[in-house]
Design a protein around this motif. Structure first.
Motif, PDB file in Angstrom:
ATOM      1  N   VAL A  30     -35.183  -6.583  16.165  1.00 53.34           N
ATOM      2  CA  VAL A  30     -36.483  -7.145  15.782  1.00 53.34           C
ATOM      3  C   VAL A  30     -36.583  -8.621  16.124  1.00 53.34           C
ATOM      4  CG1 VAL A  30     -36.755  -5.419  13.965  1.00 53.34           C
ATOM      5  CG2 VAL A  30     -35.632  -7.604  13.454  1.00 53.34           C
ATOM      6  N   GLY A  31     -35.499  -9.198  16.579  1.00 55.67           N
ATOM      7  CA  GLY A  31     -35.547 -10.613  16.924  1.00 55.67           C
ATOM      8  C   GLY A  31     -34.210 -11.113  17.426  1.00 55.67           C
ATOM      9  N   TRP A  32     -34.183 -12.415  17.714  1.00 53.55           N
ATOM     10  CA  TRP A  32     -32.964 -13.050  18.240  1.00 53.55           C
ATOM     11  C   TRP A  32     -32.754 -14.390  17.541  1.00 53.55           C
ATOM     12  CZ3 TRP A  32     -30.110 -10.398  21.849  1.00 53.55           C
ATOM     13  CH2 TRP A  32     -30.745  -9.314  22.464  1.00 53.55           C
ATOM     14  N   LEU A  33     -31.520 -14.638  17.109  1.00 49.99           N
ATOM     15  CA  LEU A  33     -31.160 -15.928  16.521  1.00 49.99           C
ATOM     16  C   LEU A  33     -30.274 -16.661  17.521  1.00 49.99           C
ATOM     17  CD1 LEU A  33     -31.397 -17.742  14.033  1.00 49.99           C
ATOM     18  CD2 LEU A  33     -29.303 -16.687  13.153  1.00 49.99           C
ATOM     19  N   ALA A  34     -30.749 -17.819  17.970  1.00 47.80           N
ATOM     20  CA  ALA A  34     -30.062 -18.572  19.033  1.00 47.80           C
ATOM     21  C   ALA A  34     -29.502 -19.883  18.499  1.00 47.80           C
ATOM     22  CB  ALA A  34     -31.010 -18.849  20.193  1.00 47.80           C
ATOM     23  N   LEU A  35     -28.378 -20.312  19.114  1.00 42.47           N
ATOM     24  CA  LEU A  35     -27.721 -21.587  18.781  1.00 42.47           C
ATOM     25  C   LEU A  35     -27.608 -22.425  20.049  1.00 42.47           C
ATOM     26  CD1 LEU A  35     -25.976 -23.639  17.176  1.00 42.47           C
ATOM     27  CD2 LEU A  35     -23.994 -22.176  17.686  1.00 42.47           C
ATOM     28  N   THR A  36     -28.220 -23.588  20.025  1.00 42.23           N
ATOM     29  CA  THR A  36     -28.064 -24.534  21.134  1.00 42.23           C
ATOM     30  C   THR A  36     -26.811 -25.355  20.882  1.00 42.23           C
ATOM     31  OG1 THR A  36     -30.447 -24.681  21.493  1.00 42.23           O
ATOM     32  CG2 THR A  36     -29.089 -26.471  22.363  1.00 42.23           C
ATOM     33  N   PRO A  37     -25.760 -25.300  21.760  1.00 44.38           N
ATOM     34  CA  PRO A  37     -24.475 -25.974  21.493  1.00 44.38           C
ATOM     35  C   PRO A  37     -24.603 -27.489  21.592  1.00 44.38           C
ATOM     36  CG  PRO A  37     -24.463 -25.025  23.681  1.00 44.38           C
ATOM     37  CD  PRO A  37     -25.729 -24.554  23.034  1.00 44.38           C
ATOM     38  N   PHE A  38     -23.642 -28.179  20.969  1.00 34.56           N
ATOM     39  CA  PHE A  38     -23.560 -29.640  21.068  1.00 34.56           C
ATOM     40  C   PHE A  38     -23.120 -30.026  22.479  1.00 34.56           C
ATOM     41  CE2 PHE A  38     -22.953 -28.954  16.488  1.00 34.56           C
ATOM     42  CZ  PHE A  38     -23.800 -29.918  15.953  1.00 34.56           C
ATOM     43  N   GLU A  39     -23.810 -30.975  23.045  1.00 35.71           N
ATOM     44  CA  GLU A  39     -23.433 -31.500  24.361  1.00 35.71           C
ATOM     45  C   GLU A  39     -22.922 -32.932  24.275  1.00 35.71           C
ATOM     46  OE1 GLU A  39     -26.755 -31.055  26.920  1.00 35.71           O
ATOM     47  OE2 GLU A  39     -26.650 -28.846  26.949  1.00 35.71           O
ATOM     48  N   SER A  40     -23.188 -33.596  23.193  1.00 37.22           N
ATOM     49  CA  SER A  40     -22.685 -34.953  22.978  1.00 37.22           C
ATOM     50  C   SER A  40     -22.668 -35.221  21.492  1.00 37.22           C
ATOM     51  CB  SER A  40     -23.564 -35.995  23.697  1.00 37.22           C
ATOM     52  OG  SER A  40     -24.878 -35.970  23.159  1.00 37.22           O
ATOM     53  N   VAL A  41     -21.901 -36.248  21.135  1.00 46.81           N
ATOM     54  CA  VAL A  41     -21.824 -36.652  19.733  1.00 46.81           C
ATOM     55  C   VAL A  41     -22.943 -37.640  19.467  1.00 46.81           C
ATOM     56  CG1 VAL A  41     -20.399 -37.756  17.999  1.00 46.81           C
ATOM     57  CG2 VAL A  41     -19.348 -36.272  19.694  1.00 46.81           C
ATOM     58  N   SER A  42     -23.802 -37.298  18.521  1.00 48.71           N
ATOM     59  CA  SER A  42     -24.956 -38.169  18.288  1.00 48.71           C
ATOM     60  C   SER A  42     -25.156 -38.518  16.826  1.00 48.71           C
ATOM     61  CB  SER A  42     -26.233 -37.502  18.830  1.00 48.71           C
ATOM     62  OG  SER A  42     -26.420 -36.235  18.225  1.00 48.71           O
ATOM     63  N   SER A  43     -24.784 -37.633  15.932  1.00 48.62           N
ATOM     64  CA  SER A  43     -25.036 -37.922  14.526  1.00 48.62           C
ATOM     65  C   SER A  43     -24.073 -38.982  14.011  1.00 48.62           C
ATOM     66  CB  SER A  43     -24.897 -36.636  13.695  1.00 48.62           C
ATOM     67  OG  SER A  43     -23.571 -36.164  13.793  1.00 48.62           O
ATOM     68  N   GLY A  44     -24.395 -39.557  12.855  1.00 43.98           N
ATOM     69  CA  GLY A  44     -23.657 -40.702  12.333  1.00 43.98           C
ATOM     70  C   GLY A  44     -22.193 -40.438  12.090  1.00 43.98           C
ATOM     71  N   ALA A  45     -21.872 -39.335  11.400  1.00 46.44           N
ATOM     72  CA  ALA A  45     -20.477 -39.055  11.070  1.00 46.44           C
ATOM     73  C   ALA A  45     -19.646 -38.818  12.313  1.00 46.44           C
ATOM     74  CB  ALA A  45     -20.410 -37.850  10.140  1.00 46.44           C
ATOM     75  N   GLU A  46     -20.188 -37.968  13.202  1.00 48.89           N
ATOM     76  CA  GLU A  46     -19.442 -37.691  14.414  1.00 48.89           C
ATOM     77  C   GLU A  46     -19.299 -38.935  15.283  1.00 48.89           C
ATOM     78  OE1 GLU A  46     -22.119 -36.241  13.342  1.00 48.89           O
ATOM     79  OE2 GLU A  46     -22.221 -34.099  13.709  1.00 48.89           O
ATOM     80  N   LYS A  47     -20.362 -39.710  15.337  1.00 49.12           N
ATOM     81  CA  LYS A  47     -20.335 -40.930  16.136  1.00 49.12           C
ATOM     82  C   LYS A  47     -19.295 -41.910  15.603  1.00 49.12           C
ATOM     83  CE  LYS A  47     -22.061 -43.411  19.507  1.00 49.12           C
ATOM     84  NZ  LYS A  47     -21.902 -42.972  20.902  1.00 49.12           N
ATOM     85  N   ARG A  48     -19.242 -42.038  14.284  1.00 53.01           N
ATOM     86  CA  ARG A  48     -18.259 -42.948  13.699  1.00 53.01           C
ATOM     87  C   ARG A  48     -16.841 -42.456  13.971  1.00 53.01           C
ATOM     88  NH1 ARG A  48     -22.092 -42.962   9.553  1.00 53.01           N
ATOM     89  NH2 ARG A  48     -20.915 -41.394   8.389  1.00 53.01           N
ATOM     90  N   PHE A  49     -16.638 -41.129  13.884  1.00 59.44           N
ATOM     91  CA  PHE A  49     -15.317 -40.579  14.160  1.00 59.44           C
ATOM     92  C   PHE A  49     -14.907 -40.818  15.621  1.00 59.44           C
ATOM     93  CE2 PHE A  49     -12.783 -36.976  15.724  1.00 59.44           C
ATOM     94  CZ  PHE A  49     -11.665 -37.106  14.914  1.00 59.44           C
ATOM     95  N   ALA A  50     -15.848 -40.540  16.523  1.00 58.24           N
ATOM     96  CA  ALA A  50     -15.537 -40.743  17.947  1.00 58.24           C
ATOM     97  C   ALA A  50     -15.292 -42.208  18.257  1.00 58.24           C
ATOM     98  CB  ALA A  50     -16.678 -40.187  18.800  1.00 58.24           C
ATOM     99  N   ASP A  51     -16.103 -43.091  17.664  1.00 62.43           N
ATOM    100  CA  ASP A  51     -15.918 -44.525  17.903  1.00 62.43           C
ATOM    101  C   ASP A  51     -14.574 -44.995  17.365  1.00 62.43           C
ATOM    102  OD1 ASP A  51     -18.343 -44.593  19.137  1.00 62.43           O
ATOM    103  OD2 ASP A  51     -19.446 -45.398  17.401  1.00 62.43           O
ATOM    104  N   ALA A  52     -14.189 -44.466  16.199  1.00 61.71           N
ATOM    105  CA  ALA A  52     -12.897 -44.854  15.631  1.00 61.71           C
ATOM    106  C   ALA A  52     -11.756 -44.427  16.551  1.00 61.71           C
ATOM    107  CB  ALA A  52     -12.719 -44.239  14.246  1.00 61.71           C
ATOM    108  N   GLN A  53     -11.855 -43.204  17.072  1.00 61.48           N
ATOM    109  CA  GLN A  53     -10.821 -42.746  17.987  1.00 61.48           C
ATOM    110  C   GLN A  53     -10.797 -43.577  19.264  1.00 61.48           C
ATOM    111  OE1 GLN A  53      -8.513 -40.367  17.301  1.00 61.48           O
ATOM    112  NE2 GLN A  53      -9.397 -40.429  15.256  1.00 61.48           N
ATOM    113  N   ALA A  54     -11.969 -43.960  19.745  1.00 59.15           N
ATOM    114  CA  ALA A  54     -12.032 -44.789  20.957  1.00 59.15           C
ATOM    115  C   ALA A  54     -11.412 -46.156  20.707  1.00 59.15           C
ATOM    116  CB  ALA A  54     -13.476 -44.923  21.416  1.00 59.15           C
ATOM    117  N   ARG A  55     -11.697 -46.739  19.518  1.00 61.73           N
ATOM    118  CA  ARG A  55     -11.122 -48.056  19.198  1.00 61.73           C
ATOM    119  C   ARG A  55      -9.601 -47.981  19.130  1.00 61.73           C
ATOM    120  NH1 ARG A  55     -15.658 -48.354  15.754  1.00 61.73           N
ATOM    121  NH2 ARG A  55     -14.385 -47.595  14.006  1.00 61.73           N
TER     122      ARG A  55
END
Length: 461
Positions: free
Chosen positions: A138-163
């Motif tokens: 009767v329908g389809w449930l779709a998920l668009t995957p993450f292509e980059s880190v954009s939200s605050g928590a993920e961004k802070r985590f990635a920035d910390a790892q980069a530092r």
């Protein structure tokens, strides 16, 4: 101006370390981002499975139609809440998928692939799950995957790892710079010392030396080789000066005598008789022999002496040479002992050069052995070839003089008495002849009290 060797070594080591640090930092950053994004997408897929259960239940509860979402889009967020027991609900709410807002990337389509609710711009590579009710899709449930880190928590985590990555890379770079500076100084300093000493050596300073390192590496070997080279050049220069002084002396003496004799004849002080002619001829013979010896040594140095080698027996050569010195030995009161075996003494050599060798050896013994002494000549076959021993009685040679006996113009006596001493070239010529026959010659103290010269000649080519 070209950079110095230490600067080049420093730049090479530092540049290599910098390239490695940057490559490691970039690769670590890319691997972290990909791994982190993969982890987030994996959590989002798990959340998609839970949301599929809730969406299917919502479709059933609302009369088997999607109209309730079209009329009230705000129900979309409530519909995505997982229908789990109260004990499991807090864990779902605090999961990485919920914290990163994965539900905001869900899109609901009807059976005709028409968007009903959720993410407005799903990607072409969106992950889809069918909504099946009573065996019908009767329908389809779709998920668009993450292509980059954009939200605050993920961004802070990635920035910390980069530092952290750049801090580690910067520390490694500073450490590499220190090691490069130390290595460049350590490697370039001895090379620079050798270069400076080489300039002094080229300018004629044969006393130039470099400090020798105790390590066993190539730089230490270079220092030792340079000092050995400088010592050899210094010794050769000293020998060259001695050679020139000796040649000039040996030539000046007979020339001076010839000049005096001729002036005496011109002034009438001396009559031109047989005695005068014999004296002049003696000096000419001395000059001729000296020039011949120097010429042969010069040819031997460049490998231009001609040798016609063949198989021969050394016994006739030794007998004839000893016989030629018989009258001279009797006149000097010397006793000759010639000990030859009955079997042949084979050798592969040039008969004329070997005769010259034996003549020089016998001449040396006759010249420097005191009257009433003995001259012993022995020959036998040995494991390395034919061995010829020439021994004489005193006076002997000091241990310090033995290594120098084969040097040009060296004579064991301190004075230059031309009555007993020659030009000091005979043994040098002997050494060249023996070396050309691939044999060996050495001098040592004689049991008779004088000098013992041993010659070993190969029996075959």
């Amino acid at each position: 101006m070209k950079p110095s060797l230490s600067t080049q070594v420093f730049a090479i080591v530092l540049g290599t370390a910098l390239a490695v640090a940057v490559a490691m930092g970039v690769s670590a950053h890319m691997a972290l981002n990909r791994g982190f994004l993969g982890y987030l997408n994996e959590q989002a897929v798990n959340r998609l499975e839970l949301a599929l259960v809730s969406v299917t239940a919502g479709y059933r509860e609302n009369g088997g139609s999607w109209d309730f979402l079209r009329e009230k889009p705000e129900l979309w967020g409530r519909l995505l809440r997982p229908r789990l027991p109260e004990a499991q609900a807090p864990a779902v709410k605090s999961s990485p998928a919920e914290l990163t807002g994965a539900t905001r990337r869900f899109t609901l389509f009807d059976a005709d692939r028409q968007r009903i609710a959720g993410f407005a711009t799903p990607s072409a590579d969106a992950l889809e799950r069918p909504v099946v009710v009573d065996g019908l899709t009767v329908g389809w449930l779709a998920l668009t995957p993450f292509e980059s880190v954009s939200s605050g928590a993920e961004k802070r985590f990635a920035d910390a790892q980069a530092r952290v990555a750049w801090a580690v890379g910067g520390g490694a770079l500073l450490l590499a710079a220190g090691l490069a500076f130390w290595a460049s100084r350590r490697l370039a300093r001895p090379v620079r010392q050798v270069a400076e000493a080489s300039h002094r050596l080229a300018a004629g300073d044969y006393n130039a030396r470099v400090p020798e390192r105790r390590s066993g590496d190539e730089v230490a070997q270079l220092s030792r080789d340079f000092n050995q080279l400088a010592h050899t050049l210094q010794r050769n220069e000293a020998m060259r000066r001695e050679f020139m002084a000796d040649v000039s002396h040996e030539l000046r003496t007979p020339l001076g005598i010839l000049n005096g004799e001729l002036e005496a004849l011109e002034d009438g002080v001396r009559q031109l008789d047989g005695t005068a002619l014999a004296s002049l001829r003696g000096e000419v013979v001395t000059l001729h022999k000296l020039v011949d010896d120097l010429y042969e040594l010069s040819l031997a140095d460049v490998g231009a002496l001609a040798y016609r080698k063949a198989e021969l027996d050394l016994r006739p050569l030794l007998r004839s040479t000893a016989g030629a010195f018989g009258e001279r030995l009797q006149g000097s009161g010397l006793q000759l002992q010639l000990e030859l075996p009955e079997q042949p003494l084979p050798a592969f050599g040039d008969e004329r050069r070997l005769r010259q060798l034996f003549n020089n050896l016998f001449e040396n013994s006759c010249r420097y052995t005191d009257a009433g002494g003995r001259l012993r000549i022995q020959a036998a076959r040995g494991p390395g070839g034919t061995v010829i021993d020439v021994q004489d009685s005193g006076p002997g040679v000091t241990p310090e003089q033995l290594p120098r006996l084969f040097e040009r113009f060296f004579r064991g006596e301190a004075s230059r008495n031309r009555r007993t001493g020659g030009a000091g070239l005979g043994l040098s010529i002997c050494q060249r002849i023996v070396e050309a026959h691939e044999g060996r010659i050495e001098a040592k103290p004689s049991p008779l009290g004088g000098l013992w010269v041993q010659v070993v000649l190969p029996a075959h080519a």
